[in-house]
Design a protein around this motif. Sequence first.
Motif, PDB file in Angstrom:
ATOM      1  N   ALA A   1       0.835  -1.207   0.000  1.00 30.22           N
ATOM      2  CA  ALA A   1       0.000   0.000   0.000  1.00 30.22           C
ATOM      3  C   ALA A   1       0.863   1.247   0.000  1.00 30.22           C
ATOM      4  CB  ALA A   1      -0.912  -0.007   1.221  1.00 30.22           C
ATOM      5  N   GLU A   2       2.009   1.169   0.659  1.00 30.08           N
ATOM      6  CA  GLU A   2       2.876   2.337   0.756  1.00 30.08           C
ATOM      7  C   GLU A   2       3.748   2.523  -0.492  1.00 30.08           C
ATOM      8  OE1 GLU A   2       5.145   1.534   4.213  1.00 30.08           O
ATOM      9  OE2 GLU A   2       3.528   1.968   5.635  1.00 30.08           O
ATOM     10  N   GLU A   3       4.135   1.419  -1.140  1.00 30.10           N
ATOM     11  CA  GLU A   3       5.184   1.510  -2.152  1.00 30.10           C
ATOM     12  C   GLU A   3       4.816   0.918  -3.510  1.00 30.10           C
ATOM     13  OE1 GLU A   3       8.791  -0.105  -0.610  1.00 30.10           O
ATOM     14  OE2 GLU A   3       8.488   0.735   1.384  1.00 30.10           O
ATOM     15  N   ASP A   4       3.600   0.424  -3.693  1.00 24.06           N
ATOM     16  CA  ASP A   4       3.197  -0.183  -4.952  1.00 24.06           C
ATOM     17  C   ASP A   4       4.157  -1.311  -5.336  1.00 24.06           C
ATOM     18  OD1 ASP A   4       1.830  -0.752  -7.224  1.00 24.06           O
ATOM     19  OD2 ASP A   4       2.515   0.984  -8.371  1.00 24.06           O
ATOM     20  N   LEU A   5       4.243  -2.316  -4.462  1.00 26.94           N
ATOM     21  CA  LEU A   5       5.201  -3.407  -4.663  1.00 26.94           C
ATOM     22  C   LEU A   5       4.968  -4.193  -5.940  1.00 26.94           C
ATOM     23  CD1 LEU A   5       5.738  -5.018  -1.159  1.00 26.94           C
ATOM     24  CD2 LEU A   5       7.301  -3.606  -2.482  1.00 26.94           C
ATOM     25  N   ALA A   6       3.750  -4.144  -6.454  1.00 24.01           N
ATOM     26  CA  ALA A   6       3.465  -4.921  -7.666  1.00 24.01           C
ATOM     27  C   ALA A   6       4.278  -4.417  -8.852  1.00 24.01           C
ATOM     28  CB  ALA A   6       1.982  -4.849  -7.988  1.00 24.01           C
ATOM     29  N   ARG A   7       4.790  -3.171  -8.746  1.00 25.04           N
ATOM     30  CA  ARG A   7       5.559  -2.617  -9.867  1.00 25.04           C
ATOM     31  C   ARG A   7       6.853  -1.999  -9.354  1.00 25.04           C
ATOM     32  NH1 ARG A   7       1.818   1.292 -13.201  1.00 25.04           N
ATOM     33  NH2 ARG A   7       1.477   2.169 -11.129  1.00 25.04           N
ATOM     34  N   VAL A   8       7.606  -2.768  -8.590  1.00 21.35           N
ATOM     35  CA  VAL A   8       8.879  -2.261  -8.082  1.00 21.35           C
ATOM     36  C   VAL A   8       9.847  -2.064  -9.242  1.00 21.35           C
ATOM     37  CG1 VAL A   8      10.906  -2.804  -6.703  1.00 21.35           C
ATOM     38  CG2 VAL A   8       8.641  -3.274  -5.803  1.00 21.35           C
ATOM     39  N   ARG A   9      10.279  -0.830  -9.427  1.00 19.23           N
ATOM     40  CA  ARG A   9      11.240  -0.485 -10.465  1.00 19.23           C
ATOM     41  C   ARG A   9      12.246   0.487  -9.862  1.00 19.23           C
ATOM     42  NH1 ARG A   9       9.695  -2.046 -15.357  1.00 19.23           N
ATOM     43  NH2 ARG A   9      11.086  -0.578 -16.412  1.00 19.23           N
ATOM     44  N   PRO A  10      13.402   0.642 -10.492  1.00 17.58           N
ATOM     45  CA  PRO A  10      14.382   1.609  -9.977  1.00 17.58           C
ATOM     46  C   PRO A  10      13.787   3.018  -9.958  1.00 17.58           C
ATOM     47  CG  PRO A  10      15.369   0.199 -11.643  1.00 17.58           C
ATOM     48  CD  PRO A  10      13.892  -0.058 -11.677  1.00 17.58           C
ATOM     49  N   ASP A  11      14.391   3.879  -9.146  1.00 15.17           N
ATOM     50  CA  ASP A  11      13.911   5.255  -9.056  1.00 15.17           C
ATOM     51  C   ASP A  11      14.300   6.078 -10.277  1.00 15.17           C
ATOM     52  OD1 ASP A  11      12.750   5.399  -6.202  1.00 15.17           O
ATOM     53  OD2 ASP A  11      14.678   4.408  -5.937  1.00 15.17           O
ATOM     54  N   LEU A  12      15.238   5.565 -11.092  1.00 21.40           N
ATOM     55  CA  LEU A  12      15.620   6.209 -12.351  1.00 21.40           C
ATOM     56  C   LEU A  12      15.425   5.203 -13.478  1.00 21.40           C
ATOM     57  CD1 LEU A  12      19.045   7.745 -11.173  1.00 21.40           C
ATOM     58  CD2 LEU A  12      16.788   8.850 -11.130  1.00 21.40           C
ATOM     59  N   ASP A  13      14.887   5.641 -14.604  1.00 29.33           N
ATOM     60  CA  ASP A  13      14.692   4.702 -15.708  1.00 29.33           C
ATOM     61  C   ASP A  13      15.924   4.666 -16.606  1.00 29.33           C
ATOM     62  OD1 ASP A  13      14.620   6.918 -17.399  1.00 29.33           O
ATOM     63  OD2 ASP A  13      12.429   6.889 -17.620  1.00 29.33           O
ATOM     64  N   GLY A  14      15.873   3.797 -17.628  1.00 34.90           N
ATOM     65  CA  GLY A  14      17.031   3.603 -18.483  1.00 34.90           C
ATOM     66  C   GLY A  14      17.458   4.850 -19.223  1.00 34.90           C
ATOM     67  N   ASN A  15      16.502   5.634 -19.698  1.00 31.77           N
ATOM     68  CA  ASN A  15      16.846   6.861 -20.424  1.00 31.77           C
ATOM     69  C   ASN A  15      17.583   7.843 -19.523  1.00 31.77           C
ATOM     70  OD1 ASN A  15      15.698   6.085 -22.892  1.00 31.77           O
ATOM     71  ND2 ASN A  15      13.656   6.732 -22.241  1.00 31.77           N
ATOM     72  N   GLU A  16      17.115   7.968 -18.281  1.00 28.84           N
ATOM     73  CA  GLU A  16      17.762   8.910 -17.372  1.00 28.84           C
ATOM     74  C   GLU A  16      19.145   8.409 -16.982  1.00 28.84           C
ATOM     75  OE1 GLU A  16      16.415  11.792 -13.676  1.00 28.84           O
ATOM     76  OE2 GLU A  16      15.257   9.980 -14.130  1.00 28.84           O
ATOM     77  N   ILE A  17      19.308   7.106 -16.830  1.00 27.57           N
ATOM     78  CA  ILE A  17      20.628   6.548 -16.536  1.00 27.57           C
ATOM     79  C   ILE A  17      21.610   6.899 -17.649  1.00 27.57           C
ATOM     80  CG2 ILE A  17      21.930   4.387 -16.331  1.00 27.57           C
ATOM     81  CD1 ILE A  17      19.437   3.229 -14.905  1.00 27.57           C
ATOM     82  N   MET A  18      21.184   6.724 -18.897  1.00 32.62           N
ATOM     83  CA  MET A  18      22.076   7.034 -20.026  1.00 32.62           C
ATOM     84  C   MET A  18      22.427   8.515 -20.058  1.00 32.62           C
ATOM     85  SD  MET A  18      20.750   4.636 -23.199  1.00 32.62           S
ATOM     86  CE  MET A  18      19.013   5.077 -23.081  1.00 32.62           C
ATOM     87  N   ARG A  19      21.442   9.365 -19.788  1.00 30.42           N
ATOM     88  CA  ARG A  19      21.684  10.810 -19.848  1.00 30.42           C
ATOM     89  C   ARG A  19      22.623  11.249 -18.727  1.00 30.42           C
ATOM     90  NH1 ARG A  19      16.804  12.266 -19.506  1.00 30.42           N
ATOM     91  NH2 ARG A  19      16.724  12.888 -17.310  1.00 30.42           N
ATOM     92  N   LEU A  20      22.390  10.761 -17.521  1.00 27.25           N
ATOM     93  CA  LEU A  20      23.204  11.186 -16.384  1.00 27.25           C
ATOM     94  C   LEU A  20      24.640  10.688 -16.492  1.00 27.25           C
ATOM     95  CD1 LEU A  20      20.610  10.606 -13.535  1.00 27.25           C
ATOM     96  CD2 LEU A  20      21.553  12.826 -14.211  1.00 27.25           C
ATOM     97  N   LEU A  21      24.797   9.437 -16.964  1.00 28.43           N
ATOM     98  CA  LEU A  21      26.151   8.870 -17.061  1.00 28.43           C
ATOM     99  C   LEU A  21      26.819   9.175 -18.387  1.00 28.43           C
ATOM    100  CD1 LEU A  21      25.712   5.353 -15.387  1.00 28.43           C
ATOM    101  CD2 LEU A  21      26.326   7.536 -14.330  1.00 28.43           C
ATOM    102  N   GLY A  22      26.050   9.673 -19.344  1.00 31.41           N
ATOM    103  CA  GLY A  22      26.622   9.976 -20.653  1.00 31.41           C
ATOM    104  C   GLY A  22      27.078   8.739 -21.385  1.00 31.41           C
ATOM    105  N   ILE A  23      26.306   7.666 -21.290  1.00 35.23           N
ATOM    106  CA  ILE A  23      26.680   6.404 -21.942  1.00 35.23           C
ATOM    107  C   ILE A  23      25.573   5.997 -22.898  1.00 35.23           C
ATOM    108  CG2 ILE A  23      28.127   5.621 -20.030  1.00 35.23           C
ATOM    109  CD1 ILE A  23      25.795   3.869 -19.074  1.00 35.23           C
ATOM    110  N   PRO A  24      25.911   5.216 -23.943  1.00 34.01           N
ATOM    111  CA  PRO A  24      24.887   4.757 -24.889  1.00 34.01           C
ATOM    112  C   PRO A  24      24.165   3.534 -24.347  1.00 34.01           C
ATOM    113  CG  PRO A  24      27.017   3.926 -25.558  1.00 34.01           C
ATOM    114  CD  PRO A  24      27.273   4.809 -24.355  1.00 34.01           C
ATOM    115  N   ALA A  25      23.073   3.161 -25.028  1.00 36.16           N
ATOM    116  CA  ALA A  25      22.351   1.947 -24.669  1.00 36.16           C
ATOM    117  C   ALA A  25      23.272   0.739 -24.778  1.00 36.16           C
ATOM    118  CB  ALA A  25      21.140   1.779 -25.577  1.00 36.16           C
ATOM    119  N   GLY A  26      23.151  -0.192 -23.855  1.00 39.33           N
ATOM    120  CA  GLY A  26      23.986  -1.385 -23.874  1.00 39.33           C
ATOM    121  C   GLY A  26      23.975  -2.080 -22.531  1.00 39.33           C
TER     122      GLY A  26
END
Length: 497
Positions: free
Chosen positions: A407-432
């Motif tokens: 109820a507090e955290e929506d466990l049915a859809r646990v995902r990272p707090d950052l998605d793949g697009n944001e990871i690539m942008r922040l780290l400056g790395i391509p998909a892979g």
Amino acid sequence: MLAKQNAVVELLRISPVADELTALFTKAGQSLFLVGGSVRDALLGRLGNDLDFTTDARPDQVMRLVSGWADAVWDIGIEFGTVGLTKNGATCEITTFRADAYDGVTRNPEVRFGDSITDDLKRRDFTVNAMAVNLATKQFVDPYGGMDGLAARVMDTPAAPEESFGDDPLRMMRAARFVSQLGFTAAPRVVEAMTAMAEQIERITPERIQVELSKLLCGAHPRAGVELMVDSGLAQHVLPEVPAMRLEIDEHHQHKDVYQHSLVVLEQAIDLEESAEPDLVLRLAALLHDIGKPDTRRHIPGGGVSFHHHEVVGAKMVRKRLRALRYSKEIIENVADLVFLHLRFHGYGKGEWTDSAVRRYVTDAGPLLDRLNKLVRADCTTRNRRKAQALQRSYDDLEARISRIAAEEDLARVRPDLDGNEIMRLLGIPAGPLVGKAWKFLKDLRLDRGPLDHDDAVAELFAWARTQGLGPYPADGQQVADDAEQVDDHDPDDQAG
């Protein structure tokens, strides 16, 4: 028993489909009988909208008689003498009298059409399925004692069981299936024939066996069906892992009878089902959850037995056996995952798990969580009342914690707090693959610590990146994150200038 015969006659009298079909066939000079499972189910008070008929008319005659009258007609089984149709919501199959001969190698008969209802009924699998009602005269036809078998709730064969099973070995599986579905017992001569002829089931394709096994497990009394398979030796050729659980128990190395325990778990899992529809996946998992124990049994010096990692071994065995039986990939993986996870709860103890451990339990179970909870509860078969009550309290506590955290955290859809697009942008790395590693790190962090705010998630990502030899990234990710957001806010045309 006369009252039951009258009940069938009365049912037919008020059945428009049966009455109309009878008129069509009588006018053409052909007989028509309600037959087999339809008569059996009518006598048991469970007749549905699927009706089976037999007739002396040949298939092409049947097609001519019902075409234009039925809502739909199909001839998929016409080479075996069967014409199918629907009318006013009822599904009907009309089969010409048969007098088949079998080659003793396959279960496929040399189809021969007959002229006698008595001969047609003799070739059927069991006496309770070898009854008919002449729809024109309302005469009850029971030359092989099907009514007596129904009253005694006994499965017997019209012909000698050795002849019946020799013609079609799948009938041995059907005997076990009907024991499960109807709550009947098999006649002693039927059990004797099954025991002597069990290996002939190997003439049957895995797909056919799987269908009967699934129907057996989804019956009202699957334990009785499984016990008949095991006691007759049939299971040794169909599901050998089940009889293998009958481990010897001596006075020095005592443990539960794994086979009997699994049957009890099956029954208890069924009691926990919430839907009117049987749950085949849960029932398979309940029956097979301990099949890894025979291969992992170790005697402990001084007495006692261990079964370390039997859930891992069992999950592999489940995949192998269910693949051999041609179950769907989805069923195989779901059952195997439940077997693999069924011991996970036992680390819960008296509630020592952290919220992180609860999140991982839920995430690992995924969509199987509800079934896993049922399997875990069903797996408690101890006769120690105090221990059983303590386990039930632990189950209740875990489920309550799951509900609270979900109820507090929506466990049915646990995902990272950052998605793949944001990871690539922040780290400056391509998909892979590196993005996938970062995503997994953040997901594990999410499971361990719960939801993070955006700034903390960015800082953790940068800290992880530095351990991977990436960067340099600042210890405080706030400025880089702000810069990335500002770039996103710019108009692309402004940047192009």
